[in-house]
Motif scaffolding. Structure first.
Motif, PDB file in Angstrom:
ATOM      1  N   GLY A 163       0.834  -1.203   0.000  1.00  0.00           N
ATOM      2  CA  GLY A 163       0.000   0.000   0.000  1.00  0.00           C
ATOM      3  C   GLY A 163       0.865   1.248   0.000  1.00  0.00           C
ATOM      4  O   GLY A 163       0.652   2.172  -0.787  1.00  0.00           O
TER       5      GLY A 163
ATOM      6  N   ASN B 116       2.615   1.680  -3.300  1.00  0.00           N
ATOM      7  CA  ASN B 116       1.672   2.185  -4.297  1.00  0.00           C
ATOM      8  C   ASN B 116       1.418   3.674  -4.090  1.00  0.00           C
ATOM      9  O   ASN B 116       1.347   4.446  -5.048  1.00  0.00           O
ATOM     10  CB  ASN B 116       0.342   1.428  -4.215  1.00  0.00           C
ATOM     11  CG  ASN B 116       0.425   0.086  -4.903  1.00  0.00           C
ATOM     12  OD1 ASN B 116       1.158  -0.073  -5.862  1.00  0.00           O
ATOM     13  ND2 ASN B 116      -0.317  -0.886  -4.417  1.00  0.00           N
TER      14      ASN B 116
ATOM     15  N   TYR C 280      -0.186  10.299 -15.316  1.00  0.00           N
ATOM     16  CA  TYR C 280      -1.072   9.138 -15.127  1.00  0.00           C
ATOM     17  C   TYR C 280      -2.199   9.025 -16.165  1.00  0.00           C
ATOM     18  O   TYR C 280      -2.354   7.994 -16.827  1.00  0.00           O
ATOM     19  CB  TYR C 280      -1.686   9.109 -13.709  1.00  0.00           C
ATOM     20  CG  TYR C 280      -2.547   7.883 -13.558  1.00  0.00           C
ATOM     21  CD1 TYR C 280      -1.982   6.651 -13.256  1.00  0.00           C
ATOM     22  CD2 TYR C 280      -3.915   7.916 -13.826  1.00  0.00           C
ATOM     23  CE1 TYR C 280      -2.743   5.501 -13.196  1.00  0.00           C
ATOM     24  CE2 TYR C 280      -4.684   6.771 -13.772  1.00  0.00           C
ATOM     25  CZ  TYR C 280      -4.092   5.573 -13.456  1.00  0.00           C
ATOM     26  OH  TYR C 280      -4.844   4.425 -13.431  1.00  0.00           O
TER      27      TYR C 280
ATOM     28  N   LYS D 225     -11.901   0.441 -19.020  1.00  0.00           N
ATOM     29  CA  LYS D 225     -12.522   1.204 -17.925  1.00  0.00           C
ATOM     30  C   LYS D 225     -13.960   1.579 -18.300  1.00  0.00           C
ATOM     31  O   LYS D 225     -14.865   1.492 -17.483  1.00  0.00           O
ATOM     32  CB  LYS D 225     -11.696   2.458 -17.622  1.00  0.00           C
ATOM     33  CG  LYS D 225     -10.273   2.141 -17.134  1.00  0.00           C
ATOM     34  CD  LYS D 225      -9.507   3.410 -16.823  1.00  0.00           C
ATOM     35  CE  LYS D 225      -8.005   3.284 -16.942  1.00  0.00           C
ATOM     36  NZ  LYS D 225      -7.330   2.501 -15.968  1.00  0.00           N
TER      37      LYS D 225
ATOM     38  N   VAL E  99      -9.621   4.082  -6.795  1.00  0.00           N
ATOM     39  CA  VAL E  99     -10.256   4.917  -7.833  1.00  0.00           C
ATOM     40  C   VAL E  99      -9.250   5.761  -8.613  1.00  0.00           C
ATOM     41  O   VAL E  99      -9.495   6.131  -9.759  1.00  0.00           O
ATOM     42  CB  VAL E  99     -11.337   5.825  -7.202  1.00  0.00           C
ATOM     43  CG1 VAL E  99     -10.687   6.850  -6.258  1.00  0.00           C
ATOM     44  CG2 VAL E  99     -12.155   6.553  -8.247  1.00  0.00           C
TER      45      VAL E  99
ATOM     46  N   LEU F 226     -10.912   7.709 -13.662  1.00  0.00           N
ATOM     47  CA  LEU F 226     -11.168   7.518 -15.109  1.00  0.00           C
ATOM     48  C   LEU F 226     -12.380   6.619 -15.369  1.00  0.00           C
ATOM     49  O   LEU F 226     -13.170   6.889 -16.277  1.00  0.00           O
ATOM     50  CB  LEU F 226      -9.915   6.929 -15.781  1.00  0.00           C
ATOM     51  CG  LEU F 226      -8.703   7.870 -15.873  1.00  0.00           C
ATOM     52  CD1 LEU F 226      -7.474   7.126 -16.382  1.00  0.00           C
ATOM     53  CD2 LEU F 226      -9.013   9.050 -16.778  1.00  0.00           C
ATOM     54  N   GLU F 227     -12.539   5.563 -14.569  1.00  0.00           N
ATOM     55  CA  GLU F 227     -13.664   4.639 -14.801  1.00  0.00           C
ATOM     56  C   GLU F 227     -15.014   5.260 -14.447  1.00  0.00           C
ATOM     57  O   GLU F 227     -16.062   4.763 -14.864  1.00  0.00           O
ATOM     58  CB  GLU F 227     -13.466   3.320 -14.032  1.00  0.00           C
ATOM     59  CG  GLU F 227     -13.445   3.409 -12.505  1.00  0.00           C
ATOM     60  CD  GLU F 227     -12.060   3.751 -11.948  1.00  0.00           C
ATOM     61  OE1 GLU F 227     -11.234   4.310 -12.694  1.00  0.00           O
ATOM     62  OE2 GLU F 227     -11.831   3.455 -10.760  1.00  0.00           O
TER      63      GLU F 227
ATOM     64  N   SER G 129      -3.529   7.149  -2.455  1.00  0.00           N
ATOM     65  CA  SER G 129      -2.666   8.234  -2.948  1.00  0.00           C
ATOM     66  C   SER G 129      -3.388   9.578  -2.902  1.00  0.00           C
ATOM     67  O   SER G 129      -4.365   9.803  -3.631  1.00  0.00           O
ATOM     68  CB  SER G 129      -2.219   7.924  -4.390  1.00  0.00           C
ATOM     69  OG  SER G 129      -1.851   9.109  -5.047  1.00  0.00           O
TER      70      SER G 129
ATOM     71  N   ASN H 191      -5.866   2.907   3.040  1.00  0.00           N
ATOM     72  CA  ASN H 191      -5.540   1.585   2.512  1.00  0.00           C
ATOM     73  C   ASN H 191      -6.775   0.690   2.601  1.00  0.00           C
ATOM     74  O   ASN H 191      -7.289   0.451   3.702  1.00  0.00           O
ATOM     75  CB  ASN H 191      -4.400   0.999   3.347  1.00  0.00           C
ATOM     76  CG  ASN H 191      -3.847  -0.274   2.765  1.00  0.00           C
ATOM     77  OD1 ASN H 191      -4.561  -1.046   2.131  1.00  0.00           O
ATOM     78  ND2 ASN H 191      -2.573  -0.498   2.982  1.00  0.00           N
ATOM     79  N   PHE H 192      -7.246   0.203   1.449  1.00  0.00           N
ATOM     80  CA  PHE H 192      -8.513  -0.547   1.483  1.00  0.00           C
ATOM     81  C   PHE H 192      -8.424  -1.860   2.267  1.00  0.00           C
ATOM     82  O   PHE H 192      -9.430  -2.435   2.622  1.00  0.00           O
ATOM     83  CB  PHE H 192      -9.132  -0.751   0.099  1.00  0.00           C
ATOM     84  CG  PHE H 192      -8.194  -1.119  -1.027  1.00  0.00           C
ATOM     85  CD1 PHE H 192      -7.402  -2.243  -0.966  1.00  0.00           C
ATOM     86  CD2 PHE H 192      -8.159  -0.335  -2.172  1.00  0.00           C
ATOM     87  CE1 PHE H 192      -6.559  -2.583  -2.021  1.00  0.00           C
ATOM     88  CE2 PHE H 192      -7.311  -0.667  -3.236  1.00  0.00           C
ATOM     89  CZ  PHE H 192      -6.502  -1.799  -3.154  1.00  0.00           C
TER      90      PHE H 192
ATOM     91  N   ALA I 136      -6.335  -1.896 -10.286  1.00  0.00           N
ATOM     92  CA  ALA I 136      -5.812  -1.566  -8.944  1.00  0.00           C
ATOM     93  C   ALA I 136      -5.450  -2.771  -8.083  1.00  0.00           C
ATOM     94  O   ALA I 136      -4.844  -2.596  -7.029  1.00  0.00           O
ATOM     95  CB  ALA I 136      -6.833  -0.704  -8.207  1.00  0.00           C
TER      96      ALA I 136
ATOM     97  N   PHE J   7      -1.264  -7.760  -5.295  1.00  0.00           N
ATOM     98  CA  PHE J   7      -1.420  -8.432  -4.010  1.00  0.00           C
ATOM     99  C   PHE J   7      -1.407  -9.946  -4.163  1.00  0.00           C
ATOM    100  O   PHE J   7      -1.966 -10.490  -5.107  1.00  0.00           O
ATOM    101  CB  PHE J   7      -2.715  -7.966  -3.343  1.00  0.00           C
ATOM    102  CG  PHE J   7      -2.796  -6.461  -3.274  1.00  0.00           C
ATOM    103  CD1 PHE J   7      -1.937  -5.750  -2.452  1.00  0.00           C
ATOM    104  CD2 PHE J   7      -3.683  -5.761  -4.075  1.00  0.00           C
ATOM    105  CE1 PHE J   7      -1.967  -4.360  -2.415  1.00  0.00           C
ATOM    106  CE2 PHE J   7      -3.734  -4.369  -4.046  1.00  0.00           C
ATOM    107  CZ  PHE J   7      -2.870  -3.666  -3.215  1.00  0.00           C
TER     108      PHE J   7
HETATM  109  C1  LIG Z   1      -3.336   1.984 -11.634  1.00  0.00           C
HETATM  110  S1  LIG Z   1      -4.231   2.982 -10.526  1.00  0.00           S
HETATM  111  C2  LIG Z   1      -5.901   2.742 -11.070  1.00  0.00           C
HETATM  112  C3  LIG Z   1      -6.744   3.983 -10.892  1.00  0.00           C
HETATM  113  C4  LIG Z   1      -8.120   3.926 -11.548  1.00  0.00           C
HETATM  114  N1  LIG Z   1      -8.933   2.894 -10.966  1.00  0.00           N
HETATM  115  C5  LIG Z   1      -7.957   3.702 -13.034  1.00  0.00           C
HETATM  116  O1  LIG Z   1      -8.330   2.632 -13.544  1.00  0.00           O
HETATM  117  O2  LIG Z   1      -7.427   4.590 -13.723  1.00  0.00           O
HETATM  118  C6  LIG Z   1      -4.221   2.056  -9.002  1.00  0.00           C
HETATM  119  C7  LIG Z   1      -4.740   2.876  -7.841  1.00  0.00           C
HETATM  120  O3  LIG Z   1      -4.920   2.020  -6.711  1.00  0.00           O
HETATM  121  C8  LIG Z   1      -4.486   2.705  -5.552  1.00  0.00           C
HETATM  122  N2  LIG Z   1      -4.122   1.722  -4.533  1.00  0.00           N
HETATM  123  C9  LIG Z   1      -3.179   0.745  -4.647  1.00  0.00           C
HETATM  124  N3  LIG Z   1      -3.105   0.027  -3.521  1.00  0.00           N
HETATM  125  C10 LIG Z   1      -4.029   0.550  -2.667  1.00  0.00           C
HETATM  126  C11 LIG Z   1      -4.445   0.222  -1.357  1.00  0.00           C
HETATM  127  N4  LIG Z   1      -3.889  -0.788  -0.682  1.00  0.00           N
HETATM  128  N5  LIG Z   1      -5.437   0.949  -0.792  1.00  0.00           N
HETATM  129  C12 LIG Z   1      -6.009   1.984  -1.479  1.00  0.00           C
HETATM  130  N6  LIG Z   1      -5.659   2.337  -2.734  1.00  0.00           N
HETATM  131  C13 LIG Z   1      -4.683   1.629  -3.319  1.00  0.00           C
HETATM  132  C14 LIG Z   1      -3.317   3.554  -6.041  1.00  0.00           C
HETATM  133  O4  LIG Z   1      -3.047   4.639  -5.193  1.00  0.00           O
HETATM  134  C15 LIG Z   1      -3.771   3.971  -7.427  1.00  0.00           C
HETATM  135  O5  LIG Z   1      -4.433   5.220  -7.405  1.00  0.00           O
END
Ligand SMILES: C[S@@+](CC[C@H](N)C(=O)[O-])C[C@H]1O[C@@H](n2cnc3c(N)ncnc32)[C@H](O)[C@@H]1O
Length: 209
Positions: free
Chosen positions: A7, A10, A21, A32, A51, A55-56, A75, A97-98, A115, A119
């Motif tokens: 997390g 990321n 991005y 998306k 999220v 974009l989605e 982020s 962190n989800f 996203a 993991f």
């Molecule tokens: C590649 S981006 C995808 C963003 C968006 N969903 C898209 O499709 O454009 C991955 C996102 O997941 C978030 N992320 C990754 N691990 C996370 C976590 N453990 N908890 C919360 N957010 C997380 C990152 O900060 C990032 O903004």
């Protein structure tokens, strides 16, 4: 714990990449946007995990302007960009962190795009159980993400990660289709389908509670 470490990694990575991005992910817009067409017609409440800049959600708010959306992302920079979108006043934004946040339990749909491919299986199972709990009966989990064909490809990705994670900031660890289906079932999901939506290894999984 691995998920805390991932997390944070990321968070740092996406904070750094914020300027480029949306342009980088322009090539993934087909996937998306397509996720929207898998939502139930009568959807009223959505949770979006990871999220990013949203974009989605562009397509989703076009089709469902009144839908209630809660989003989670670790982020702060990605969320700042999300807050500049014209639909931002219609979403509930949670930074964190989800793996550690409480999701609630009354969503029609939990969605995620690009996203969840960082993991490991054991951690993803924990997350999938939380997603299952977050859904109403009959609710749907839609995940558009990188998912590889075979367990061997999954193992190779993990091996590569273990060799180079200390020097490269962002290495994918996608699970195989077989493992995705296995842990979704173990979390309680049924009627699980995997669709190839765009590029090779970029798939949409639909699973119902
Ligand atoms: C590649 S981006 C995808 C963003 C968006 N969903 C898209 O499709 O454009 C991955 C996102 O997941 C978030 N992320 C990754 N691990 C996370 C976590 N453990 N908890 C919360 N957010 C997380 C990152 O900060 C990032 O903004």
């Amino acid at each position: 714990m691995d998920v805390q470490y991932e997390g944070e990694k990321n968070r740092e990575f996406f904070n750094r990449k914020i300027e480029e991005y949306d342009a980088t992910h322009a090539t993934f817009m087909k996937t998306k946007n397509e996720l929207c067409s898998y939502l139930p017609q009568d959807v009223t409440k959505i949770l979006d995990l990871g999220v990013g800049t949203g974009l989605e959600l562009i397509e989703i708010f076009k089709k469902y302007p009144d839908v209630d959306v809660t989003v989670i992302d670790i982020s702060e920079k990605m969320l700042e960009k999300l807050k500049q979108r014209d639909f931002s006043d219609r979403i509930h934004i949670i930074q964190g962190n989800f793996f550690y946040l409480d999701f609630g339990d009354d969503y029609d749909a939990v969605i995620s795009t690009s996203a969840l491919h960082h993991f490991l299986l054991k951690d993803k199972l924990v997350l999938y159980k939380k997603i299952y709990q977050a859904l109403k009966i009959g609710g749907v989990f839609l995940n558009a993400d990188k998912i590889v064909n075979t367990d061997l490809e999954e193992e190779e990705a993990i091996e590569y990660y273990n060799l180079y994670a200390h020097e490269k900031p962002h290495i994918d660890r996608p699970l195989s289709i077989h493992h995705e289906e296995e842990i979704l079932k173990e979390a309680g999901f049924q009627n699980i389908n995997v669709f190839l939506v765009d590029k090779e290894n970029y798939r949409l999984i639909r699973a119902y509670k």
